[in-house]
Every structure is written in C-alpha cells, then in structure tokens.
Write a protein that holds these residues in place. Sequence first.
Motif, PDB file in Angstrom:
ATOM      1  N   GLY A 594      41.610  44.051  51.379  1.00  0.00           N
ATOM      2  CA  GLY A 594      41.922  43.378  51.702  1.00  0.00           C
ATOM      3  C   GLY A 594      42.009  42.456  52.893  1.00  0.00           C
ATOM      4  O   GLY A 594      41.713  43.419  54.237  1.00  0.00           O
ATOM      5  N   TYR A 619      43.540  37.495  51.040  1.00  0.00           N
ATOM      6  CA  TYR A 619      42.096  37.964  49.896  1.00  0.00           C
ATOM      7  C   TYR A 619      42.094  38.939  49.871  1.00  0.00           C
ATOM      8  O   TYR A 619      42.839  40.402  50.524  1.00  0.00           O
ATOM      9  N   ASN A 621      40.421  42.390  47.146  1.00  0.00           N
ATOM     10  CA  ASN A 621      39.357  42.446  45.990  1.00  0.00           C
ATOM     11  C   ASN A 621      39.810  43.941  45.687  1.00  0.00           C
ATOM     12  O   ASN A 621      39.784  45.095  46.593  1.00  0.00           O
ATOM     13  N   TYR A 622      40.842  43.759  44.638  1.00  0.00           N
ATOM     14  CA  TYR A 622      41.137  44.853  44.318  1.00  0.00           C
ATOM     15  C   TYR A 622      40.078  45.282  42.694  1.00  0.00           C
ATOM     16  O   TYR A 622      40.573  44.867  41.789  1.00  0.00           O
ATOM     17  N   HIS A 623      39.454  46.692  42.671  1.00  0.00           N
ATOM     18  CA  HIS A 623      38.836  47.322  41.546  1.00  0.00           C
ATOM     19  C   HIS A 623      39.051  48.280  41.121  1.00  0.00           C
ATOM     20  O   HIS A 623      39.489  48.875  42.162  1.00  0.00           O
ATOM     21  N   GLN A 638      38.380  44.297  37.548  1.00  0.00           N
ATOM     22  CA  GLN A 638      39.560  43.383  38.719  1.00  0.00           C
ATOM     23  C   GLN A 638      40.315  45.027  38.640  1.00  0.00           C
ATOM     24  O   GLN A 638      40.694  44.270  36.903  1.00  0.00           O
ATOM     25  N   GLN A 644      42.721  37.486  42.704  1.00  0.00           N
ATOM     26  CA  GLN A 644      41.720  37.723  44.649  1.00  0.00           C
ATOM     27  C   GLN A 644      42.218  36.962  45.156  1.00  0.00           C
ATOM     28  O   GLN A 644      41.696  37.800  46.693  1.00  0.00           O
ATOM     29  N   TRP A 645      42.728  35.701  45.480  1.00  0.00           N
ATOM     30  CA  TRP A 645      43.742  34.998  46.688  1.00  0.00           C
ATOM     31  C   TRP A 645      44.871  34.255  46.096  1.00  0.00           C
ATOM     32  O   TRP A 645      45.006  33.565  45.267  1.00  0.00           O
TER      33      TRP A 645
END
Length: 754
Positions: A594, A619, A621-623, A638, A644-645
Amino acid sequence: MKLPILLILLIILCHPGHAQTTLQGHVKDGANEEALIGALVSTGADTSVTNMDGNFQLPVADFPITLQISYLGYQTLTIQVKEAKEITLALEPSSLTLNDVIVTSGSFSRKTLNTPASIQSINREMLIRDDPFSVTNALNRTPGVFMHVGTLTTNRITIRGIGSRSLYGTNKIKAYYEDIPLTDGSGNSSIEDLDQEMISRIEITKGPNSSAYGAGLGGAIRLLAPTPPVQQTSAKSSLTMGSFDTRRWVLQGSHHDNKTTVSAVYSDLHRQGYRENSEYHRQQAGVTFKYQLTPQSYIAALGIFTHLKAFIPSSINEDDFKNNPEKAAFTWKQARGFEAYDKTLFGLTYYHGFNQDWSLKSTVFLKNRDAYEPRPFNILDETTFTMGTRNTLAKRWANIRFFTGIELFFDEYKWKTFENNYDDNSNGSVKGNLLSSNLENRSYFNAFAEAAATLVPNLNTTLGLNLNFTHYTLADQFNESANNISGDYAFDPVVSPKLGLTYATGAHHTLFANLSHGFSPPSLEETLYPDGQINPDILPESGWNYELGIRGTQPRFTYDITTYYMQIKNLLVAQRISDDAYVGVNAGLNNHFGVDILSNYYLPLSDRYTLNAFTSVAYMNYHFDEFVNDGNDYSGNQLTGVPQWIINPGVELLSDLGFYGNLSAQLVGEIPVNDENSLYAERYFILRAKAGFRHVVGPLELDINLGANNLTDTNYAAMLLINATGFGGSQPRYYYPGNPRNYFGGVSLKYTFR
C-alpha cells in the motif's frame, strides 16, 4: 554638592519602577510533556529562547505581564503572569504543520519529521472538526486507517487491512489510554465509548513499528488525556442536539497551577437512533490528576467510569439494505437485543527524573467490566477484571537514547450463557436455564527495549526488540467431567525485532525506512474446536513489515508519503459453524502492499483569516497469496472487508475573529464482502460540513456551531459482516447501513476564574 547627587542616584536605582526580576519557566508539549527546545518566549520588550531542557529566563520590570510563547508546529500561547514565580507552560499542536509536532513513536518522544515509522497525530483541532458524538471521522482521515461503524457500540477499526476479519469489534490492534492498555488479554480493543472530551490527542502508529506497545500486526492507537491550560481554573458546560433524537450534555471543570493539574468531565449521551432497536444511552465520568512533587518527579492518577446501554439492530440482508435500511434484523428486534455494562478504569503513575539523563516511569492499573447482553440465540452475562503494571526506564547520552520496560497484566474473565425464551408475546428477552459457565484466566507479558543513535550527521538509527508471552486457561464450571472443556494454552514466546533509519536531506525534509516484525495471538475462543476442546495446533498470525517514506515541511505545505509491504502468515479465519457461532482456523498467507499519503496546505487570506486544505489518500492492494479454507481455494483474491482505496479531502476556514468552518468528504472504493470475491459493497461518497462562532468576553467564552453529516444522503454500508451465511433459506445479513443525511447543533459556555 556630591552628597545630593548621590542621594538622587540612590533614589532612582531603588525606585520600584526600575527594579528588575528574573522570571523563570519551562515550556513543554501539553500532552506528552516533552520539553520544547528553541521555543520563543516574549514579553514584547524582551525575548528568551528555551534551552535543551525547555527552560527559559526573562528579565521583568513589573507585574502583571503578558507573555507570548511560540514554537513551530504549535499554537501560539498568550498568557498573563501576575507574580514572579517559576512557571510551566504547555503548548498544544497546530493542525497546520503536524510534521513539527512531537509524538511518542515507540519508546521516544520526537518530532514526527524525525520518526523512522508511520505515525500520525490527531490533535484537538482535528478531533472537533466534526460532530462530538464519535471519533470515527477523525480516525478515517488518517491514511491506512478505516473505522467501520455499525452503531455507536458496534465498530471495527482496521489499520492497513489488519483486523478486517474480526467480526464485531477491533482486534489485532493495541489501544492505550495514556499508559493503560485498553486491549484485553484476548487482543480485543474498545475506544468508541470514550467521550471526545476525555481525549486531547490521538497518536496512531501503523504497522508493527512500536516495540513498546507489543509489536501488534496492525499497530497501536494511543489516546492522551486532556490537559487544562496553564495558570487557569475554569468551568464549562455544553449541549449538542441532533437528528435521531440525539442529545449530548457535558459538564467540565479544570485547574492548572505550577504544582497541581486537575480535569473532571461528566458526559451524558442519548440517541434514539435511525434504525429500529438502536436506542443508545451512555453516561461517563472521568477525572485526571497530577501533582508535581519536585521539578524532577510527579504522581498522576486517572479514573473513568462508564454506564452504557445500547440496543442492537444487527446486520440486514441486501434487499432490506437497499429498500428498508432503517429495519433491524428480525430476531434482534423481536428479542429486543441489547448490550449493557458498567466499566471502570483506574491508573496511578509515578515519574522520577534522577538527573538530566535518567528517568523512571511506573504505572499500575485496574479495570473492571460487568456486562449483560441478551441475544436471539442466548443471553451472555460476563465480568472481566484486569490488574497490571507498566514500567519504563530511559537513559540519554549525547548521541544515544535508550529505553526499556515491561508491561504485565492479568485478566479474569467470567462468562455464563442462558437460554433466551423470548416469543411473540414477551416483548423482549426472557432469561431461561443456564447453558454454560466458564472462567478464563489470561496473562499477558511484554518486555521491550529500544535504542536510538546519531551515527553520522543527518543519519539516525533506531533498534528495537519486543518479547511477548501470552497464556490462557479455561475452567468449565458447568459441564460434567465427560463433557468438560477445561484446559490451558500457552503460545511459544515471540521475539519481534525492528530497525528504523531516518536521513535528513535538509532542515525540513526527511527520508525514512524501517523493517519490523509483528504478531497477533488468537483469542481463547478462536483456539476452541467446535466441540469446545482446545486446539493446541492453532498459531498466532505473524509477519514482516517493510516501509520506505518521505516527509517534509515547506512554507505553508506539509506532506507525508509512505509505501509499505507486509506478508502475513498463519492467517486466522473465523469459520462459521452455526447461527452466530464461529471457530478459528489458520488458513493461509496474505500480501499487503500500500501507499499512504497525507498533505496539508494553508493560505493566509488576510491578517485575520486562513484557509487550510487537507487531504489523505490510501491505496491498499491486499490479496490472499495462499488461502485454502474448508476445501475452497481463494488464492489471489482481494482481502475481504477492505477497499482498495480511500480518499479524504477537506478544507477549513480559520479566523482570529472567532468564525470557523469546514467542508470534508470521504470517498471509499468497493469492498469485497466474501472470500470468493463474488459480491462487493458498492463504492460511496459522503460529504460533511460544520461552521461555528467562538467569542470571548472577559472571563466568558461562548461557542456556537451547526453541522451536517452525509449531505449527499448516500445509502451506503458503514460496516459489513463478511462471509455471512444465511440459514433456513434466509438471505445472508451482510450490511450495516450508514446514517442518512443528518444534522447537529451545539452551544458551549466556559467561565475562566483566573
């Protein structure tokens, strides 16, 4: 001839109007009491600059005299001094240049600019930009922090995605009020029931960067108690009213002289609520006290008592969310489900500075919570008693600072469940037979050490180490030996190191980087199998965090940009086994990447008005990297429950004439509701505004304000119950609706006795 001349000179020199006295004092940060070095103290005729200990001296010809104290990053203080005695002056931070504010990062107090970690401060000005009923909006303006709000008592705080899988509360994030942990032995934290007037500042450390607070994966939230203005005794009363039959009345009293500081707050908050079965009533009384024993030592005490009863509307399905968001879940409405408790917190602190280099701080604390919660599926009756201590020792050399300490507390948690025999004619819950009776004992031990050093000019390094022991025991006091689930579980000791670096590229810009390890143990309930037996194989979540950032201050502009990556293994998943019943399993590996951006720009419009623009961007971006749960493979999906934001822009007008106002917004991206990523909550945009007028006439200060939330009247999910499952053919109940457009207005009157 010489004799008369000598007499005249003697009279002139001895005349009171020409006698001079030296005024001595100390300037410090009002919340963490760190000395402010280089603060300007002026009488108009003379100016002094505070030394390395925050002390100053000024020649004064006559009293009373008006002093003006200024320091970059803090509000200018103007005060009248009536006599020649040593004084202590406390400054409060300004919201315009927060990089210059001193914060407590890990173990040391230092400017945000020089901190090798992601830490942000929410000062009093930022806290009261919105309505006084909750700290939600202030927290959500911090990039990387997202507070989900089901009701005033049903909340979930996530930091960089950590805690998003907690069901009904905040977990895996440490919380403190001053030096007293608000986090219990199972890792659950609650800050939402603290009235705004009990908070002067919030400091948020993101990620496992704070050795001193347990190396939690999510980070730490530290709430600081109010400190009254120096050399002042005052009383204040305020009343705020709003939509949904909301009423909040606050009564305050404070006193601050050179020896004694006392602040007392009583608040009464009632809200009928927008949704069915959502009435809320909280009464709270809090006192903070400090007495300066010597210039190098003091004792301090605080106590907070809270009485609360809050009805629970619970989550609803998608059809009701879109068409009838004011509805409560059918069973919760029929049972008239609620949460009620009496909660007490008490702490006693002793501080002693042995000399300019050594200092010792020791705190003992007690907490008690007596709660009763009728739910559709049973009635929970619980009591938690906590006792503990936190002790720190600090040493300072020319270029090295060292800090070490321990935190130890014990929870005794007693809980019973009873049948709930409500029906169509009972108009609420009916207590039935005893279903279970259990006693949990939870012990938590945390030892930490941290050292900071200046290696070469402009380059500073920080090394930290945290050692944790967590242990649970469970005594089943209801079942016979054949079904008894008593047992104990101790996690292996966890060692969490950290390394941080800062490099000053100039007087007002700093690069920083850090590497840190963190972990979050499961609660005892997550260690149980479906039959109640303890699972000895369950492991705590753990991971490494990598950060790189830059922050700085230009004329009228402040910025903070951080990028981070964290990989979390042994992800804990709440697996549903029946209606509102869950067990914990380790299910995978997560990747969290992030970027956090925080900026502030202010523009003087005239000598009287200033326009301040502020923005935060996250931001996220976690997966799931490797995630297999109950035979289903969700790898690559996800992370559930996190957008995501998030963008939070705002603008405010400040004036020394007393007028103030702000307009702020929140934009939240779509949020996955289940691990399959087959359903998302829609993105939303909400707008808030507040305006007021503050005026001082002699000893009286009047403040009148009006405001509105959700001006766009957006229908949005303020909180989600992720991975909800429908039983008996019913739709899953994922959604907690946010409040529609609503308004508030308040008035406060303060009288200063001196």
